[in-house]
Motif scaffolding. Structure first.
Motif, PDB file in Angstrom:
ATOM      1  N   GLU A  36      23.528  41.750  67.726  1.00  0.00           N
ATOM      2  CA  GLU A  36      24.446  42.308  66.877  1.00  0.00           C
ATOM      3  C   GLU A  36      25.409  41.073  66.564  1.00  0.00           C
ATOM      4  N   GLN A  37      25.324  40.669  67.586  1.00  0.00           N
ATOM      5  CA  GLN A  37      26.587  39.196  66.838  1.00  0.00           C
ATOM      6  C   GLN A  37      25.460  37.880  66.403  1.00  0.00           C
ATOM      7  N   ALA A  38      26.384  38.410  64.946  1.00  0.00           N
ATOM      8  CA  ALA A  38      25.418  36.981  64.619  1.00  0.00           C
ATOM      9  C   ALA A  38      25.807  35.880  65.238  1.00  0.00           C
ATOM     10  N   GLY A  39      25.060  35.205  66.019  1.00  0.00           N
ATOM     11  CA  GLY A  39      25.142  33.819  66.181  1.00  0.00           C
ATOM     12  C   GLY A  39      24.209  32.668  66.104  1.00  0.00           C
ATOM     13  N   LEU A  40      23.982  31.214  67.352  1.00  0.00           N
ATOM     14  CA  LEU A  40      22.505  30.459  66.857  1.00  0.00           C
ATOM     15  C   LEU A  40      22.027  30.703  68.387  1.00  0.00           C
ATOM     16  N   ASP A  41      23.119  31.600  69.476  1.00  0.00           N
ATOM     17  CA  ASP A  41      22.271  32.050  69.868  1.00  0.00           C
ATOM     18  C   ASP A  41      22.686  34.084  70.717  1.00  0.00           C
ATOM     19  N   PRO A  42      21.638  34.236  71.137  1.00  0.00           N
ATOM     20  CA  PRO A  42      21.293  35.814  71.218  1.00  0.00           C
ATOM     21  C   PRO A  42      23.333  35.926  72.313  1.00  0.00           C
ATOM     22  N   CYS A  43      23.844  37.474  71.637  1.00  0.00           N
ATOM     23  CA  CYS A  43      25.064  36.918  72.794  1.00  0.00           C
ATOM     24  C   CYS A  43      24.837  37.509  74.340  1.00  0.00           C
ATOM     25  N   GLY A  44      23.467  38.113  74.185  1.00  0.00           N
ATOM     26  CA  GLY A  44      23.250  38.701  75.999  1.00  0.00           C
ATOM     27  C   GLY A  44      24.004  39.741  76.277  1.00  0.00           C
ATOM     28  N   GLU A  45      25.388  40.119  75.532  1.00  0.00           N
ATOM     29  CA  GLU A  45      26.001  41.153  75.983  1.00  0.00           C
ATOM     30  C   GLU A  45      26.232  42.885  75.233  1.00  0.00           C
ATOM     31  N   CYS A  46      24.971  41.907  74.035  1.00  0.00           N
ATOM     32  CA  CYS A  46      25.558  43.790  73.338  1.00  0.00           C
ATOM     33  C   CYS A  46      24.780  44.728  73.618  1.00  0.00           C
ATOM     34  N   ARG A  47      24.489  45.880  72.946  1.00  0.00           N
ATOM     35  CA  ARG A  47      23.409  47.324  73.930  1.00  0.00           C
ATOM     36  C   ARG A  47      21.819  46.339  73.310  1.00  0.00           C
ATOM     37  N   ARG A  48      21.789  45.812  72.397  1.00  0.00           N
ATOM     38  CA  ARG A  48      20.164  45.713  71.464  1.00  0.00           C
ATOM     39  C   ARG A  48      19.637  44.494  72.901  1.00  0.00           C
ATOM     40  N   CYS A  49      20.998  42.859  72.904  1.00  0.00           N
ATOM     41  CA  CYS A  49      20.825  41.980  74.093  1.00  0.00           C
ATOM     42  C   CYS A  49      20.100  43.092  75.073  1.00  0.00           C
ATOM     43  N   ARG A  50      20.751  43.340  75.957  1.00  0.00           N
ATOM     44  CA  ARG A  50      20.582  44.164  77.430  1.00  0.00           C
ATOM     45  C   ARG A  50      19.174  44.613  77.327  1.00  0.00           C
ATOM     46  N   LEU A  51      19.017  45.665  75.941  1.00  0.00           N
ATOM     47  CA  LEU A  51      17.710  46.668  76.194  1.00  0.00           C
ATOM     48  C   LEU A  51      16.385  45.682  76.056  1.00  0.00           C
ATOM     49  N   VAL A  52      16.380  44.082  75.401  1.00  0.00           N
ATOM     50  CA  VAL A  52      15.315  43.299  75.165  1.00  0.00           C
ATOM     51  C   VAL A  52      15.590  42.416  76.563  1.00  0.00           C
ATOM     52  N   MET A  53      16.455  42.242  77.532  1.00  0.00           N
ATOM     53  CA  MET A  53      16.393  41.884  78.276  1.00  0.00           C
ATOM     54  C   MET A  53      15.579  42.567  80.081  1.00  0.00           C
ATOM     55  N   GLY A  54      15.729  44.238  79.496  1.00  0.00           N
ATOM     56  CA  GLY A  54      15.447  44.284  80.259  1.00  0.00           C
ATOM     57  C   GLY A  54      14.427  45.188  79.925  1.00  0.00           C
ATOM     58  N   LEU A  55      13.291  44.066  79.387  1.00  0.00           N
ATOM     59  CA  LEU A  55      11.865  44.854  78.542  1.00  0.00           C
ATOM     60  C   LEU A  55      11.967  46.577  77.949  1.00  0.00           C
TER      61      LEU A  55
END
Ligand SMILES: [Zn+2]
Length: 363
Positions: free
Chosen positions: A53-72
């Motif tokens: 959800e944050q547009a950066g050169l790295d995923p933020c790792g904190e937003c809901r979507r980042c966390r869902l991806v990391m939790g598969l």
């Protein structure tokens, strides 16, 4: 437990992030590199980058979507891994079975955050490809990008059903649905069907520095290792974290068996070679396939050695006496052929006997 972090591969990350920012990211990517170097982990990082959800050169790792991806657990992330061949007779049941088998693997990975290479005989069968087709035909649940990761893409089974499976996948890769991205990974692009290869943009990952591997192992391995044990494990990894994670008995035994076979082959015709080739039959095809992979890897390392590059895995001295890598590359080709035959119903012992003679000729 979230997945263990992606280590290294800064260049690849930067290239992907810049391409994403410029809307130039290819829809089909083929990530190649040594076993365990982090190809699928990079694909997961890319998935995170695409949906963050944050547009950066790295995923933020904190937003809901980042966390869902990391939790598969992200609904639009579809990670296909090689699985045992579904047993059901009915094709629809086979697809269901494949979905369950893949879900089981995901559950395991959610639990440990790390994973070892698939069993030597696990594959992407027709059922997996049909499952992929079905999922690709759905619309995005989250309203963003959909990511399909096909790990070990060389494991698309070249068996009776393969032309159909391959063609179905080809169609998908030729015209990926809008908003979807396919990331295929393989150790050896030559083992991926040329028609698939030609549709994908390649991205090669290099081995990590030993220091990166050591730091990762110290932080993430359970039970933890320290001192000499940590050093040994890092050396075994040869710049690929997955190798260290998988360095349990099975992987270790595959390398030991490969070394014994090479030693026998290099000793020339005689009782040692005959003994080696008349080994008790392999109990599991997976073990035999793992030995062949270890053999190919050892020969590859020796080929690098003949080119004056540092050898990062123990290699029989006799192999390094070759003046050029050519005989070693021919040997790798023979091992690859045996590997393919092992998919079929050829008896491992017969394959081993033929391979042993061929290697003795070439090396
Ligand atoms: Zn994020």
């Amino acid at each position: 437990m979230p997945l263990a972090p992606l280590i290294g591969h800064g260049d690849a990350r930067r290239r992907l992030a810049r391409a994403h920012r410029g809307d130039r990211l290819p829809q089909v990517l083929l990530v190649t590199g040594p076993s365990g170097v982090g190809k699928q982990r990079l694909a997961l990082w890319l998935a995170q980058l695409l949906v963050c959800e944050q547009a950066g050169l790295d995923p933020c790792g904190e937003c809901r979507r980042c966390r869902l991806v990391m939790g598969l657990s992200y609904a639009d992330l579809h990670w296909f891994v090689p699985i045992p061949r579904p047993k059901a007779g009915d094709p629809d049941k086979q697809v269901e079975e494949a979905a369950e088998l893949i879900a089981d693997v995901m559950e395991e990975r959610r639990g440990s955050g790390l994973w070892a290479p698939p069993d030597g005989m696990a594959s992407h069968s027709m059922a997996s490809v049909r499952l992929l087709q079905r999922r690709a035909s759905l619309t995005s649940v989250e309203g963003g990008a959909r990511i399909f990761i096909i790990g070990d893409a060389d494991r698309l089974v070249p068996q009776e059903s393969s032309p159909e499976a391959a063609n179905a996948l080809l169609k998908l890769l030729e015209e990926p649905p809008p908003g979807s991205m396919f990331v295929l990974t393989t150790v050896d692009p030559r083992r991926v069907l040329p028609t698939i290869r030609s549709r994908a943009v390649p991205l090669r990952l290099a081995r990590l520095a030993d220091q990166e591997v050591r730091e990762f192992l110290a932080a993430h391995l359970q039970p933890p290792l320290a001192g000499t044990a940590l050093e040994e494990r890092a050396a075994l990894a040869a710049g690929a974290i997955g190798q260290a994670v998988a360095a349990d008995e099975t992987a270790g035994q595959a390398y030991i068996a490969a070394h014994e076979l090479l030693a026998a082959v290099l000793s020339g015709p005689g009782p040692a070679l005959e003994r080696a080739l008349r080994q008790p039959p392999y109990q599991a095809r997976g073990e035999f396939a793992a030995m062949l992979d270890a053999l190919a890897d050892t020969l590859g390392e020796a080929a690098r050695g003949t080119l004056g590059q540092p050898v990062r895995r123990p290699v029989p001295d006799a192999l390094l006496r070759h003046r050029s890598p050519a005989p070693l590359l021919r040997a790798i080709e023979r091992v690859g052929q045996a590997r393919e035959a092992a998919w079929g119903n050829v008896n491992p012992q017969i394959l081993l006997a033929v391979l042993g003679e061929e290697l003795a000729e070439v090396l």
